[in-house]
Design an enzyme around this catalytic site. Structure first.
Site, PDB file in Angstrom:
ATOM      1  N   GLU A  48       9.471  16.819  14.609  1.00  0.00           N
ATOM      2  CA  GLU A  48       9.912  16.580  13.230  1.00  0.00           C
ATOM      3  C   GLU A  48       9.171  17.546  12.293  1.00  0.00           C
ATOM      4  OE1 GLU A  48       8.636  12.961  11.241  1.00  0.00           O
ATOM      5  OE2 GLU A  48      10.631  12.736  10.359  1.00  0.00           O
ATOM      6  N   LYS A  72       0.874  -1.179   0.000  1.00  0.00           N
ATOM      7  CA  LYS A  72       0.000   0.000   0.000  1.00  0.00           C
ATOM      8  C   LYS A  72       0.907   1.223   0.000  1.00  0.00           C
ATOM      9  CE  LYS A  72      -1.815   2.981   2.093  1.00  0.00           C
ATOM     10  NZ  LYS A  72      -1.650   4.428   1.773  1.00  0.00           N
ATOM     11  N   PRO A  73       1.100   1.864  -1.169  1.00  0.00           N
ATOM     12  CA  PRO A  73       1.963   3.047  -1.202  1.00  0.00           C
ATOM     13  C   PRO A  73       1.259   4.265  -0.595  1.00  0.00           C
ATOM     14  CG  PRO A  73       1.057   2.602  -3.392  1.00  0.00           C
ATOM     15  CD  PRO A  73       0.539   1.516  -2.480  1.00  0.00           C
ATOM     16  N   LYS A  87      14.666   4.409  19.879  1.00  0.00           N
ATOM     17  CA  LYS A  87      13.687   5.282  20.541  1.00  0.00           C
ATOM     18  C   LYS A  87      12.412   5.390  19.685  1.00  0.00           C
ATOM     19  CE  LYS A  87      15.789   9.054  22.296  1.00  0.00           C
ATOM     20  NZ  LYS A  87      16.845  10.082  22.461  1.00  0.00           N
ATOM     21  N   GLU A 116       9.809   1.623  10.674  1.00  0.00           N
ATOM     22  CA  GLU A 116      10.780   2.661  10.292  1.00  0.00           C
ATOM     23  C   GLU A 116      10.041   3.987  10.400  1.00  0.00           C
ATOM     24  OE1 GLU A 116      13.864   2.151   9.651  1.00  0.00           O
ATOM     25  OE2 GLU A 116      14.063   0.082   9.021  1.00  0.00           O
ATOM     26  N   CYS A 144      13.465  11.373   6.244  1.00  0.00           N
ATOM     27  CA  CYS A 144      13.453  10.890   7.629  1.00  0.00           C
ATOM     28  C   CYS A 144      14.830  11.022   8.253  1.00  0.00           C
ATOM     29  CB  CYS A 144      12.993   9.447   7.676  1.00  0.00           C
ATOM     30  SG  CYS A 144      14.006   8.354   6.673  1.00  0.00           S
ATOM     31  N   LEU A 201      -1.256 -10.006  16.696  1.00  0.00           N
ATOM     32  CA  LEU A 201       0.013 -10.699  16.929  1.00  0.00           C
ATOM     33  C   LEU A 201       0.819 -10.889  15.647  1.00  0.00           C
ATOM     34  CD1 LEU A 201      -0.787 -13.321  19.704  1.00  0.00           C
ATOM     35  CD2 LEU A 201       0.560 -11.227  19.860  1.00  0.00           C
ATOM     36  N   GLY A 255       9.676   8.256  12.262  1.00  0.00           N
ATOM     37  CA  GLY A 255      10.189   9.612  12.067  1.00  0.00           C
ATOM     38  C   GLY A 255      11.599   9.826  12.610  1.00  0.00           C
TER      39      GLY A 255
HETATM   40  P1  NAD Z   1       2.375   8.763   7.361  1.00  0.00           P
HETATM   41  O1  NAD Z   1       2.637   8.090   8.651  1.00  0.00           O
HETATM   42  O2  NAD Z   1       1.365   9.822   7.305  1.00  0.00           O
HETATM   43  O3  NAD Z   1       1.947   7.665   6.259  1.00  0.00           O
HETATM   44  C1  NAD Z   1       2.746   6.541   6.003  1.00  0.00           C
HETATM   45  C2  NAD Z   1       1.876   5.456   5.395  1.00  0.00           C
HETATM   46  O4  NAD Z   1       0.927   5.029   6.375  1.00  0.00           O
HETATM   47  C3  NAD Z   1       1.068   5.929   4.188  1.00  0.00           C
HETATM   48  O5  NAD Z   1       1.017   4.900   3.220  1.00  0.00           O
HETATM   49  C4  NAD Z   1      -0.304   6.157   4.788  1.00  0.00           C
HETATM   50  O6  NAD Z   1      -1.352   6.044   3.853  1.00  0.00           O
HETATM   51  C5  NAD Z   1      -0.361   5.037   5.805  1.00  0.00           C
HETATM   52  N1  NAD Z   1      -1.351   5.236   6.861  1.00  0.00           N
HETATM   53  C6  NAD Z   1      -1.846   6.411   7.344  1.00  0.00           C
HETATM   54  N2  NAD Z   1      -2.791   6.166   8.285  1.00  0.00           N
HETATM   55  C7  NAD Z   1      -2.876   4.818   8.406  1.00  0.00           C
HETATM   56  C8  NAD Z   1      -3.666   3.952   9.196  1.00  0.00           C
HETATM   57  N3  NAD Z   1      -4.574   4.420  10.064  1.00  0.00           N
HETATM   58  N4  NAD Z   1      -3.497   2.620   9.064  1.00  0.00           N
HETATM   59  C9  NAD Z   1      -2.591   2.121   8.201  1.00  0.00           C
HETATM   60  N5  NAD Z   1      -1.817   2.895   7.399  1.00  0.00           N
HETATM   61  C10 NAD Z   1      -1.958   4.226   7.509  1.00  0.00           C
HETATM   62  O7  NAD Z   1       3.798   9.277   6.834  1.00  0.00           O
HETATM   63  P2  NAD Z   1       4.105  10.204   5.588  1.00  0.00           P
HETATM   64  O8  NAD Z   1       3.615  11.576   5.875  1.00  0.00           O
HETATM   65  O9  NAD Z   1       3.680   9.551   4.323  1.00  0.00           O
HETATM   66  O10 NAD Z   1       5.711  10.163   5.597  1.00  0.00           O
HETATM   67  C11 NAD Z   1       6.480  10.992   6.383  1.00  0.00           C
HETATM   68  C12 NAD Z   1       6.895  10.312   7.663  1.00  0.00           C
HETATM   69  O11 NAD Z   1       7.552   9.085   7.380  1.00  0.00           O
HETATM   70  C13 NAD Z   1       7.907  11.135   8.437  1.00  0.00           C
HETATM   71  O12 NAD Z   1       7.608  11.048   9.797  1.00  0.00           O
HETATM   72  C14 NAD Z   1       9.233  10.451   8.130  1.00  0.00           C
HETATM   73  O13 NAD Z   1      10.230  10.645   9.086  1.00  0.00           O
HETATM   74  C15 NAD Z   1       8.803   9.030   8.058  1.00  0.00           C
HETATM   75  N6  NAD Z   1       9.768   8.262   7.293  1.00  0.00           N
HETATM   76  C16 NAD Z   1      10.552   7.355   7.954  1.00  0.00           C
HETATM   77  C17 NAD Z   1      11.524   6.656   7.249  1.00  0.00           C
HETATM   78  C18 NAD Z   1      12.428   5.665   7.927  1.00  0.00           C
HETATM   79  O14 NAD Z   1      13.087   4.901   7.238  1.00  0.00           O
HETATM   80  N7  NAD Z   1      12.487   5.642   9.232  1.00  0.00           N
HETATM   81  C19 NAD Z   1      11.681   6.869   5.884  1.00  0.00           C
HETATM   82  C20 NAD Z   1      10.851   7.806   5.262  1.00  0.00           C
HETATM   83  C21 NAD Z   1       9.890   8.490   5.977  1.00  0.00           C
END
Ligand code: NAD
Length: 496
Positions: free
Chosen positions: A390, A179-180, A460, A254, A288, A248, A256
């Site tokens: 963030e 799911k992108p 963390k 991965e 991120c 479970l 923020g």
């Molecule tokens: P987001 O958390 O808003 O969304 C991420 C994904 O989760 C999306 O596909 C979204 O549709 C889905 N999602 C949203 N609500 C959901 C729910 N209730 N149930 C299941 N899935 C749900 O993040 P974003 O705004 O797309 O991306 C930015 C964030 O991602 C930042 O916090 C960034 O730091 C983090 N990020 C982390 C890494 C890493 O490797 N640690 C890499 C890239 C981005």
């Protein structure tokens, strides 16, 4: 409109498929603010169809039963096709996310080709071991795929972050439902077709587009999904982990980040400032692993801020299609609004805007794009929300430190622990401080040096589990122990 943007559909069971409900959602080009195309808006019924296809491919299809070497051969063909079709992929990723084409080509597309190359080799390393025991038995372990992996990915590096999961999951013999992100789903659909062209069997990779609360939530809850690989914000990750916990399901999280970038007084200032700028403007700060918190030795604070004041406005910002552009638009207007709110808050908190702090004036087609000038802020208190939360945009805050202990304390003072960096010419200090920082990865004298062989993940509130490197296989496999009774025998072969 290029063919890539027409007739966007899910990819399920090896075929383009429309949503059960017929609902669609728009995809916008962030560089112009205009609608580019639309994708199906998936819900639980669509996710159920995708999971059924992935389940069947796992339970009865060839992929998990092939040797790792044969899977590796297919994954290598994926890498070859990515390179052959690099121009198309650059175009899709740049239009969908607003990424400068030079960044999309040399970072996103090239990294993804390398990920598949690396994982094609990794597929051949799935092994176990024989255990020496006092019991009369041959005891050994095997590493086996988990089953159906549900992959949920964020908007900022759609190609790289989905391939990180998919290439490793497939290398281990799993099947996947992906799911992108809601607003940047196009490269996922492109890659699903590309993988099929490379010979990945039907049902092994399935893509359902849609919103998080609908399609994403349905994937978390579906009983046919054996593992959740989530990349996204800490807030959504926390909710996702708790839903997966109810069922479970093992999870990789991965989340923020809010990286600290330490510059000691003995650093090469030119190299350090170059890395500091890269670390907060890269991907327009939607990164991120960004380094939005500059911590600089008090004695060089004013020098460093002076260089930033002059250098930052000179970083080329504008049309992502121009190969010279370094800073493109933000991926969505909602992301830019969030940055604007944080900059307004920084002003209230007593911060001084050294440069930026506004939308740049761009004309023509770009006038309605989601651009924001790279912004440097000094003078914020240590407990400032802008420092500790963030921001996820091209914003750098600057604080100074008196000594190493204060530098480390400031660096570790946020809830996050994804990436950190430090600049020094002192090798002993580099080792010492790298070991003291709360971060899954620490860079010394540069920023964002990444490679598919180097594990990546957070501590963390930045999550748990590691992607990249051989460690990724642990996230996508389970260990089975086999113990075969071997009753002691006489020299003639009879049981004693
Ligand atoms: P987001 O958390 O808003 O969304 C991420 C994904 O989760 C999306 O596909 C979204 O549709 C889905 N999602 C949203 N609500 C959901 C729910 N209730 N149930 C299941 N899935 C749900 O993040 P974003 O705004 O797309 O991306 C930015 C964030 O991602 C930042 O916090 C960034 O730091 C983090 N990020 C982390 C890494 C890493 O490797 N640690 C890499 C890239 C981005």
């Amino acid at each position: 409109m290029p063919a890539t943007y027409e007739d966007q559909q899910f990819f399920i069971g090896g075929r383009p498929t429309d949503s059960v409900s017929g609902r669609r959602m728009d995809v916008t080009d962030p560089s112009t603010g205009k609608v580019l195309t639309s994708v199906p808006a998936g819900d639980a019924a669509d996710v159920a169809g995708a999971v059924a296809a992935a389940r069947e491919a796992f339970d009865t299809g060839p992929w998990p039963r092939m040797s790792g070497r044969d899977r590796g051969r297919v994954l290598h063909r994926v890498a070859d096709l990515i390179r052959e079709r690099a121009d198309e992929l650059v175009e899709v990723e740049s239009r969908d996310v607003g990424k400068p084409v030079t960044l999309a080509r040399h970072v996103d597309v090239e990294t993804v080709a390398q990920q598949y190359e690396y994982c094609s080799a990794l597929a051949q390393t799935l092994d176990g071991s024989v255990r020496d025991t006092p019991i009369p038995a041959l005891a050994y372990t095997r590493r086996e795929p988990l089953g159906v992996v549900g992959a949920i990915t964020p908007f900022n590096f759609p190609l790289i972050l989905s391939s990180t999961k998919i290439a490793a999951a497939l290398a281990a013999g799993n099947t996947v439902v992906h799911k992108p992100a809601d607003d940047t789903p196009l490269s996922a659909l492109f890659m699903a077709r590309l993988l099929a062209d490379a010979g990945v069997p039907d049902g092994v990779l399935n893509v359902v587009t849609g919103t998080g609360p609908e399609a994403g939530d349905a994937l978390l809850r579906h009983p046919g999904v054996d593992k959740i690989a989530f990349t996204g914000s800490t807030a959504v990750g926390r909710r996702a982990a708790s839903v997966a916990g109810e069922h479970l399901k093992p999870v990789t999280m991965e989340l923020g980040g809010n990286g600290a970038h330490l510059v000691f007084a003995d650093a090469d200032i030119e190299i350090a400032v170059g890395a500091v700028i890269k670390a907060f403007v890269f991907n327009t700060g939607q990164f991120c692993m960004a380094g939005p918190r500059l911590l600089v030795a008090a004695e060089i604070h004013d020098t460093v801020v002076g260089i930033l004041r002059h250098a930052v406005p000179g970083v080329p910002l504008g049309d992502p299609r121009d190969p010279a552009t370094v800073i493109g638009p933000m991926a969505g207007d909602q992301h830019r609004k969030k940055v604007e709110e944080y900059v307004a808050l920084a002003r209230q908190e007593g911060g001084q805007i050294v440069t930026g702090g506004e939308r740049p004036a761009l004309g023509g087609d770009l006038a309605d794009g989601f651009y924001y000038a790279p912004t440097v802020i000094t003078g914020l208190p240590a407990d400032s929300r802008v420092v500790n939360e963030e921001v996820f945009g091209p914003v750098l805050t600057v604080q100074s430190f008196a000594d190493e202990d204060e530098a480390v304390a400031l660096a570790n003072s946020t809830a996050y622990g994804l990436a950190a960096g430090l600049h020094t010419r002192d090798l002993t200090r580099a080792h010492r401080v790298a070991g003291r920082l709360d971060a899954g990865i620490v860079w010394v004298n540069d920023w964002a040096m990444l490679d598919p062989a180097v594990p990546f993940g957070g501590v963390k509130q930045s999550g748990f589990g590691r992607e990249y490197g051989p460690e990724a296989l642990e996230a996508y496999t389970k260990v089975r122990s086999v113990v075969i009774s071997l009753p002691p025998t006489t020299a003639t072969g009879e049981q004693s």
